[in-house]
Motif scaffolding. Structure first.
Motif, PDB file in Angstrom:
ATOM      1  N   ASP A  14     -35.939  42.593  26.159  1.00 18.46           N
ATOM      2  CA  ASP A  14     -34.602  42.097  25.837  1.00 18.46           C
ATOM      3  C   ASP A  14     -34.297  42.037  24.351  1.00 18.46           C
ATOM      4  O   ASP A  14     -33.176  41.712  23.968  1.00 18.46           O
ATOM      5  CB  ASP A  14     -34.403  40.693  26.436  1.00 18.46           C
ATOM      6  N   GLN A  47     -31.367  42.913  17.694  1.00 21.03           N
ATOM      7  CA  GLN A  47     -30.571  43.017  18.928  1.00 21.03           C
ATOM      8  C   GLN A  47     -31.227  42.189  20.019  1.00 21.03           C
ATOM      9  O   GLN A  47     -32.434  42.286  20.249  1.00 21.03           O
ATOM     10  CB  GLN A  47     -30.464  44.483  19.368  1.00 21.03           C
ATOM     11  N   GLN A  48     -30.415  41.353  20.689  1.00 21.27           N
ATOM     12  CA  GLN A  48     -30.930  40.463  21.725  1.00 21.27           C
ATOM     13  C   GLN A  48     -30.036  40.532  22.961  1.00 21.27           C
ATOM     14  O   GLN A  48     -28.819  40.359  22.866  1.00 21.27           O
ATOM     15  CB  GLN A  48     -30.972  39.023  21.210  1.00 21.27           C
ATOM     16  N   LYS A  49     -30.652  40.796  24.095  1.00 22.38           N
ATOM     17  CA  LYS A  49     -29.939  40.730  25.362  1.00 22.38           C
ATOM     18  C   LYS A  49     -29.952  39.287  25.828  1.00 22.38           C
ATOM     19  O   LYS A  49     -30.997  38.746  26.209  1.00 22.38           O
ATOM     20  CB  LYS A  49     -30.608  41.641  26.397  1.00 22.38           C
ATOM     21  N   ASP A  56     -27.874  39.416  31.604  1.00 18.15           N
ATOM     22  CA  ASP A  56     -27.401  40.692  32.131  1.00 18.15           C
ATOM     23  C   ASP A  56     -25.936  40.912  31.747  1.00 18.15           C
ATOM     24  O   ASP A  56     -25.065  40.087  32.055  1.00 18.15           O
ATOM     25  CB  ASP A  56     -27.540  40.727  33.662  1.00 18.15           C
ATOM     26  N   THR A 113     -24.997  41.451  25.285  1.00 22.44           N
ATOM     27  CA  THR A 113     -25.943  41.820  24.231  1.00 22.44           C
ATOM     28  C   THR A 113     -25.346  41.481  22.869  1.00 22.44           C
ATOM     29  O   THR A 113     -24.204  41.839  22.569  1.00 22.44           O
ATOM     30  CB  THR A 113     -26.268  43.327  24.286  1.00 22.44           C
TER      31      THR A 113
END
Length: 282
Positions: free
Chosen positions: A229, A247-249, A252, A255
């Protein structure tokens, strides 16, 4: 599988330096798809220095039975874009398309016919704009054999009966390694290397030199996947500009991307840039 288009040669290395960086912008992207198969995409960004805001809305609908794709787009410059494309129906690997733009405020209109064909060892692309005074013809071809790729791109101005573009490219690609070299109009020489060092680490190198001005550019970049993630990005060039990205998810379909550009030559003077982007997908 057909070779990539000429414009996609060396894309793996370019993505290392381009994706995940949004310096000087607040950015928002939203994507969704209806049960009937219509895709909606909205995008917008605000320039932190000028305050100018730009946005766009795109819809795409595919009629799979006929190989037909309809795309419509509108942006805040009040420009309308439409494309109709048919693929793999007349011939396997052949794509025919027509795209047009219209600006209601000025009345400006453009049109372009596009043809693309891909086979096991060849990829050909061409387009012709609709201009009664003399269309501009763009064409490119890429040949591939056992990992080697050779490409040529040209543009011919029928109004003045002369070539305006004359580009060559040569490269080699494997699953984890991509080498790309190019010569543009006999003046700009460039090369790039992409290496997938592991499942988590990708690195890239870019180099270019322009004859006459002796302008040389060099860059080194990388992407490290912290987990499924999160990812870290970093790049630096010979102008002492350092780019960092995270970058971080969040969950669902959500982002968040943070990035910053640091001017190493003028570190105490300020002028560094930050960027924030949020992607939503449902």
């Amino acid at each position: 599988m057909a070779p990539p288009s000429f414009s996609d040669l060396g894309k793996q290395a370019r993505d290392i330096f381009g994706k995940g960086y949004h310096f000087g912008l607040w950015k928002l992207d939203c994507k969704t798809k209806t049960p009937s198969g219509i895709e909606f995409s909205t995008a917008g960004h605000s320039n932190q220095e000028s305050g100018k805001v730009f946005g766009s809305l795109e819809t795409k609908y595919k009629v799979n039975d006929y190989g037909l794709t309809l795309t419509e787009k509108w942006n805040t410059d009040n420009t309308l874009f439409t494309e109709v494309a048919v693929q793999d129906k007349l011939l396997e690997g052949l794509k025919l398309a027509f795209e047009g733009t219209f600006a209601p405020q000025t009345g400006n209109k453009t049109g372009k016919f596009k043809v693309a064909y891909g086979h096991k060892n060849v990829k050909i692309d061409s387009d012709v704009n609709v201009d009664l005074s003399g269309p501009l013809i763009n064409a490119s071809a890429v040949l591939g054999y056992e990992g080697w790729l050779a490409g040529y791109q040209t543009a011919f101005d029928t109004q003045h009966a002369k070539l305006t573009t004359n580009n060559f490219a040569l490269g080699y690609t494997t699953k984890d390694f991509v080498l790309h070299t190019a010569v543009n109009d006999g003046q700009e020489f460039s090369g790039s290397i992409f290496q997938k060092c592991s499942d988590k680490l990708d690195v890239g190198v870019q180099l270019s030199w322009t004859s006459g001005s002796n302008n040389t550019k060099f860059g080194l970049g990388g992407k490290f996947q912290l987990d499924k993630d999160a990812a870290l990005r970093a790049k630096v060039n010979n102008a002492c500009q350092v780019g960092l990205g995270y970058q971080q998810k969040l969950r669902d379909g959500i982002t968040l991307t943070l990035s910053t550009l640091i001017d190493g030559k003028n570190f105490n003077a300020g002028g560094h840039k930050i960027g924030v982007a949020l992607e939503l997908e449902a």
